[in-house]
Enzyme design. Structure first.
Site, PDB file in Angstrom:
ATOM      1  N   ALA A 137      42.538 -50.702  -5.571  1.00 24.45           N
ATOM      2  CA  ALA A 137      43.836 -51.386  -5.619  1.00 24.45           C
ATOM      3  C   ALA A 137      44.585 -51.101  -6.917  1.00 24.45           C
ATOM      4  O   ALA A 137      45.030 -51.995  -7.608  1.00 24.45           O
ATOM      5  CB  ALA A 137      43.667 -52.891  -5.412  1.00 24.45           C
ATOM      6  N   SER A 154      49.595 -39.345   6.860  1.00 22.71           N
ATOM      7  CA  SER A 154      49.368 -40.411   5.876  1.00 22.71           C
ATOM      8  C   SER A 154      50.258 -41.597   6.194  1.00 22.71           C
ATOM      9  O   SER A 154      51.472 -41.437   6.385  1.00 22.71           O
ATOM     10  CB  SER A 154      49.673 -39.895   4.462  1.00 22.71           C
ATOM     11  OG  SER A 154      49.511 -40.914   3.496  1.00 22.71           O
ATOM     12  N   SER A 212      43.638 -45.549  -3.110  1.00 22.12           N
ATOM     13  CA  SER A 212      43.663 -46.847  -3.805  1.00 22.12           C
ATOM     14  C   SER A 212      42.500 -47.759  -3.433  1.00 22.12           C
ATOM     15  O   SER A 212      42.699 -48.944  -3.156  1.00 22.12           O
ATOM     16  CB  SER A 212      44.997 -47.575  -3.566  1.00 22.12           C
ATOM     17  OG  SER A 212      46.055 -46.869  -4.168  1.00 22.12           O
ATOM     18  N   PRO A 213      41.252 -47.247  -3.426  1.00 20.39           N
ATOM     19  CA  PRO A 213      40.121 -48.121  -3.094  1.00 20.39           C
ATOM     20  C   PRO A 213      39.904 -49.236  -4.117  1.00 20.39           C
ATOM     21  O   PRO A 213      39.289 -50.247  -3.785  1.00 20.39           O
ATOM     22  CB  PRO A 213      38.932 -47.151  -3.067  1.00 20.39           C
ATOM     23  CG  PRO A 213      39.333 -46.021  -3.960  1.00 20.39           C
ATOM     24  CD  PRO A 213      40.810 -45.874  -3.724  1.00 20.39           C
ATOM     25  N   GLN A 228      35.778 -42.158 -16.313  1.00 24.79           N
ATOM     26  CA  GLN A 228      36.121 -42.942 -15.127  1.00 24.79           C
ATOM     27  C   GLN A 228      35.598 -42.255 -13.867  1.00 24.79           C
ATOM     28  O   GLN A 228      35.132 -42.921 -12.939  1.00 24.79           O
ATOM     29  CB  GLN A 228      37.641 -43.126 -15.049  1.00 24.79           C
ATOM     30  CG  GLN A 228      38.214 -43.998 -16.156  1.00 24.79           C
ATOM     31  CD  GLN A 228      39.721 -44.032 -16.143  1.00 24.79           C
ATOM     32  OE1 GLN A 228      40.382 -43.054 -15.789  1.00 24.79           O
ATOM     33  NE2 GLN A 228      40.298 -45.158 -16.531  1.00 24.79           N
ATOM     34  N   GLN A 230      51.339 -38.883 -16.304  1.00 25.13           N
ATOM     35  CA  GLN A 230      50.704 -39.851 -17.190  1.00 25.13           C
ATOM     36  C   GLN A 230      49.832 -39.216 -18.265  1.00 25.13           C
ATOM     37  O   GLN A 230      49.757 -39.721 -19.377  1.00 25.13           O
ATOM     38  CB  GLN A 230      49.851 -40.839 -16.382  1.00 25.13           C
ATOM     39  CG  GLN A 230      50.627 -42.002 -15.799  1.00 25.13           C
ATOM     40  CD  GLN A 230      49.696 -43.061 -15.247  1.00 25.13           C
ATOM     41  OE1 GLN A 230      48.544 -42.798 -14.919  1.00 25.13           O
ATOM     42  NE2 GLN A 230      50.188 -44.275 -15.131  1.00 25.13           N
ATOM     43  N   TYR A 264      54.148 -35.376  -5.872  1.00 24.25           N
ATOM     44  CA  TYR A 264      53.543 -35.952  -7.069  1.00 24.25           C
ATOM     45  C   TYR A 264      54.083 -35.235  -8.307  1.00 24.25           C
ATOM     46  O   TYR A 264      53.942 -34.016  -8.454  1.00 24.25           O
ATOM     47  CB  TYR A 264      52.020 -35.843  -7.041  1.00 24.25           C
ATOM     48  CG  TYR A 264      51.334 -36.626  -5.932  1.00 24.25           C
ATOM     49  CD1 TYR A 264      52.013 -37.586  -5.187  1.00 24.25           C
ATOM     50  CD2 TYR A 264      49.992 -36.403  -5.632  1.00 24.25           C
ATOM     51  CE1 TYR A 264      51.387 -38.283  -4.174  1.00 24.25           C
ATOM     52  CE2 TYR A 264      49.353 -37.103  -4.618  1.00 24.25           C
ATOM     53  CZ  TYR A 264      50.056 -38.043  -3.886  1.00 24.25           C
ATOM     54  OH  TYR A 264      49.424 -38.738  -2.882  1.00 24.25           O
TER      55      TYR A 264
END
Length: 329
Positions: free
Chosen positions: A209, A152, A206-207, A290, A27, A54
């Site tokens: 979401a 995981s 993903s805390p 961020q 990204q 990844y």
């Protein structure tokens, strides 16, 4: 930045870990990725999570270059093995001995390190005897290439079975990495109790979401340009939360966050850290600011009344069925 122990082990990790799923190697440009890594280090984050799959191994390389020159003893580097990498040959996936050992050696090279602090089975592999997988892990531990073992998105039963074999082999099995946030609580009924019994902590991803808990997505409106929901890969994982009924509830959380002196994203990250079995919450970023904003959730204590109010707002849109563990994104 606060640190917590992983289960009953002697390894401490930072409450907030920096992860590069989706972002690094795909990204965002590498220079921007390195800026985010520097912001994480400046904020006191010592724990960095990645995986060989990844960006088809590129994310590990980006992280390795981003951490080059840092004191290795001051970092905890986590990576994973399971999903297909490389040309996709018959042994380029899964938890068979050949793939585990070869993948570990390749990850070490990409990360530019001589050891991995926590090497994680990225998913459970029902096609390979669990004893074979843990024996491969044990050999890597004995060789000093891996310090601790994690998994995981394993179910409570799988964690319990793995822990029994790990004890037989004297392998330090210390963590599980599941998805966990205000909306996705499938680990609470079974995985957390099983992990507590086995002395294992959660390092959750993903805390927020995938961004749905930031408030940037509004019911009845298109996703903001440049957001994860407009990215071809990122949209796959966030779509489940972009229903109006969910976004309307999320909007009602904003006054609660304001009362706590937090942004909605900070509230979401702080919320997962209230679970005593959670050792760290993994945050990702495409911009350094961020990182700087999310780290403000470290050390925050949410009172019982606020936690109850959050539950009341989200009643009816929370997923907590443990059978959904295997389907987590």
């Amino acid at each position: 930045m606060y640190h917590r122990r992983l289960g009953r082990s002697g390894l401490s990790v930072s409450e907030l870990a920096y992860g590069n799923w989706i972002t690094h190697g795909s990204q965002i440009e590498e220079e921007q990725a390195h800026a985010c890594i520097r912001a994480a280090l400046d904020a006191g984050i010592t724990t960095f999570d990645t995986a060989d799959v990844y960006a088809n191994t590129a994310a590990e390389s980006v992280l390795g270059r981003g951490l080059a020159g840092q004191r290795r003893e001051s970092l905890e580097i986590l990576t994973k093995v399971f999903f297909p990498t490389g040309p996709g040959g018959p042994n380029d996936k899964g938890l068979g001995r050949k793939h585990v050992l070869e993948s570990c050696h390749a990850s070490l090279k990409r990360l530019g390190t001589d050891h991995i602090d926590v090497y994680q089975a990225h998913r459970f592999d029902p096609t390979v005897p669990l004893e074979e997988t843990f024996l491969a892990f044990a050999d890597l531990v004995r060789q000093g290439k891996v310090l601790y073992i994690g998994v995981s998105e394993w179910t409570a039963e799988e964690i319990t079975r793995g822990a029994a074999i790990a004890r037989e082999l004297n392998v330090p099995f210390v963590s599980n990495q599941p998805q966990y946030n205000m909306l996705w609580r499938v680990i609470e009924p079974q995985v957390v109790p099983a992990s507590e019994r086995e002395g294992i902590s959660q390092i959750v991803y993903s805390p927020i979401a995938q961004g749905a808990l930031t408030g940037k997505y509004q019911p009845g409106r298109p996703a903001p340009a440049g957001s994860r929901a407009t990215d071809e890969r990122g949209a796959t994982f966030i779509q489940r939360w972009l229903r109006d009924e969910v976004l309307e509830r999320v909007a009602k959380l904003e006054p609660l966050a304001a009362q706590a002196g937090l942004s909605l994203a900070q509230l979401a990250v702080a919320w997962v850290l209230q679970n005593s079995n959670v050792a760290a919450a993994i945050i990702g970023a495409s911009r350094p600011d961020q990182v700087r904003e999310n780290v403000k959730a470290a050390g925050v204590q949410l009172d019982a009344d606020l936690l109850t109010a959050i539950d009341e707002v989200l009643l009816g849109v929370v997923e907590d069925d443990p059978r959904l563990t295997a389907r987590a994104g």
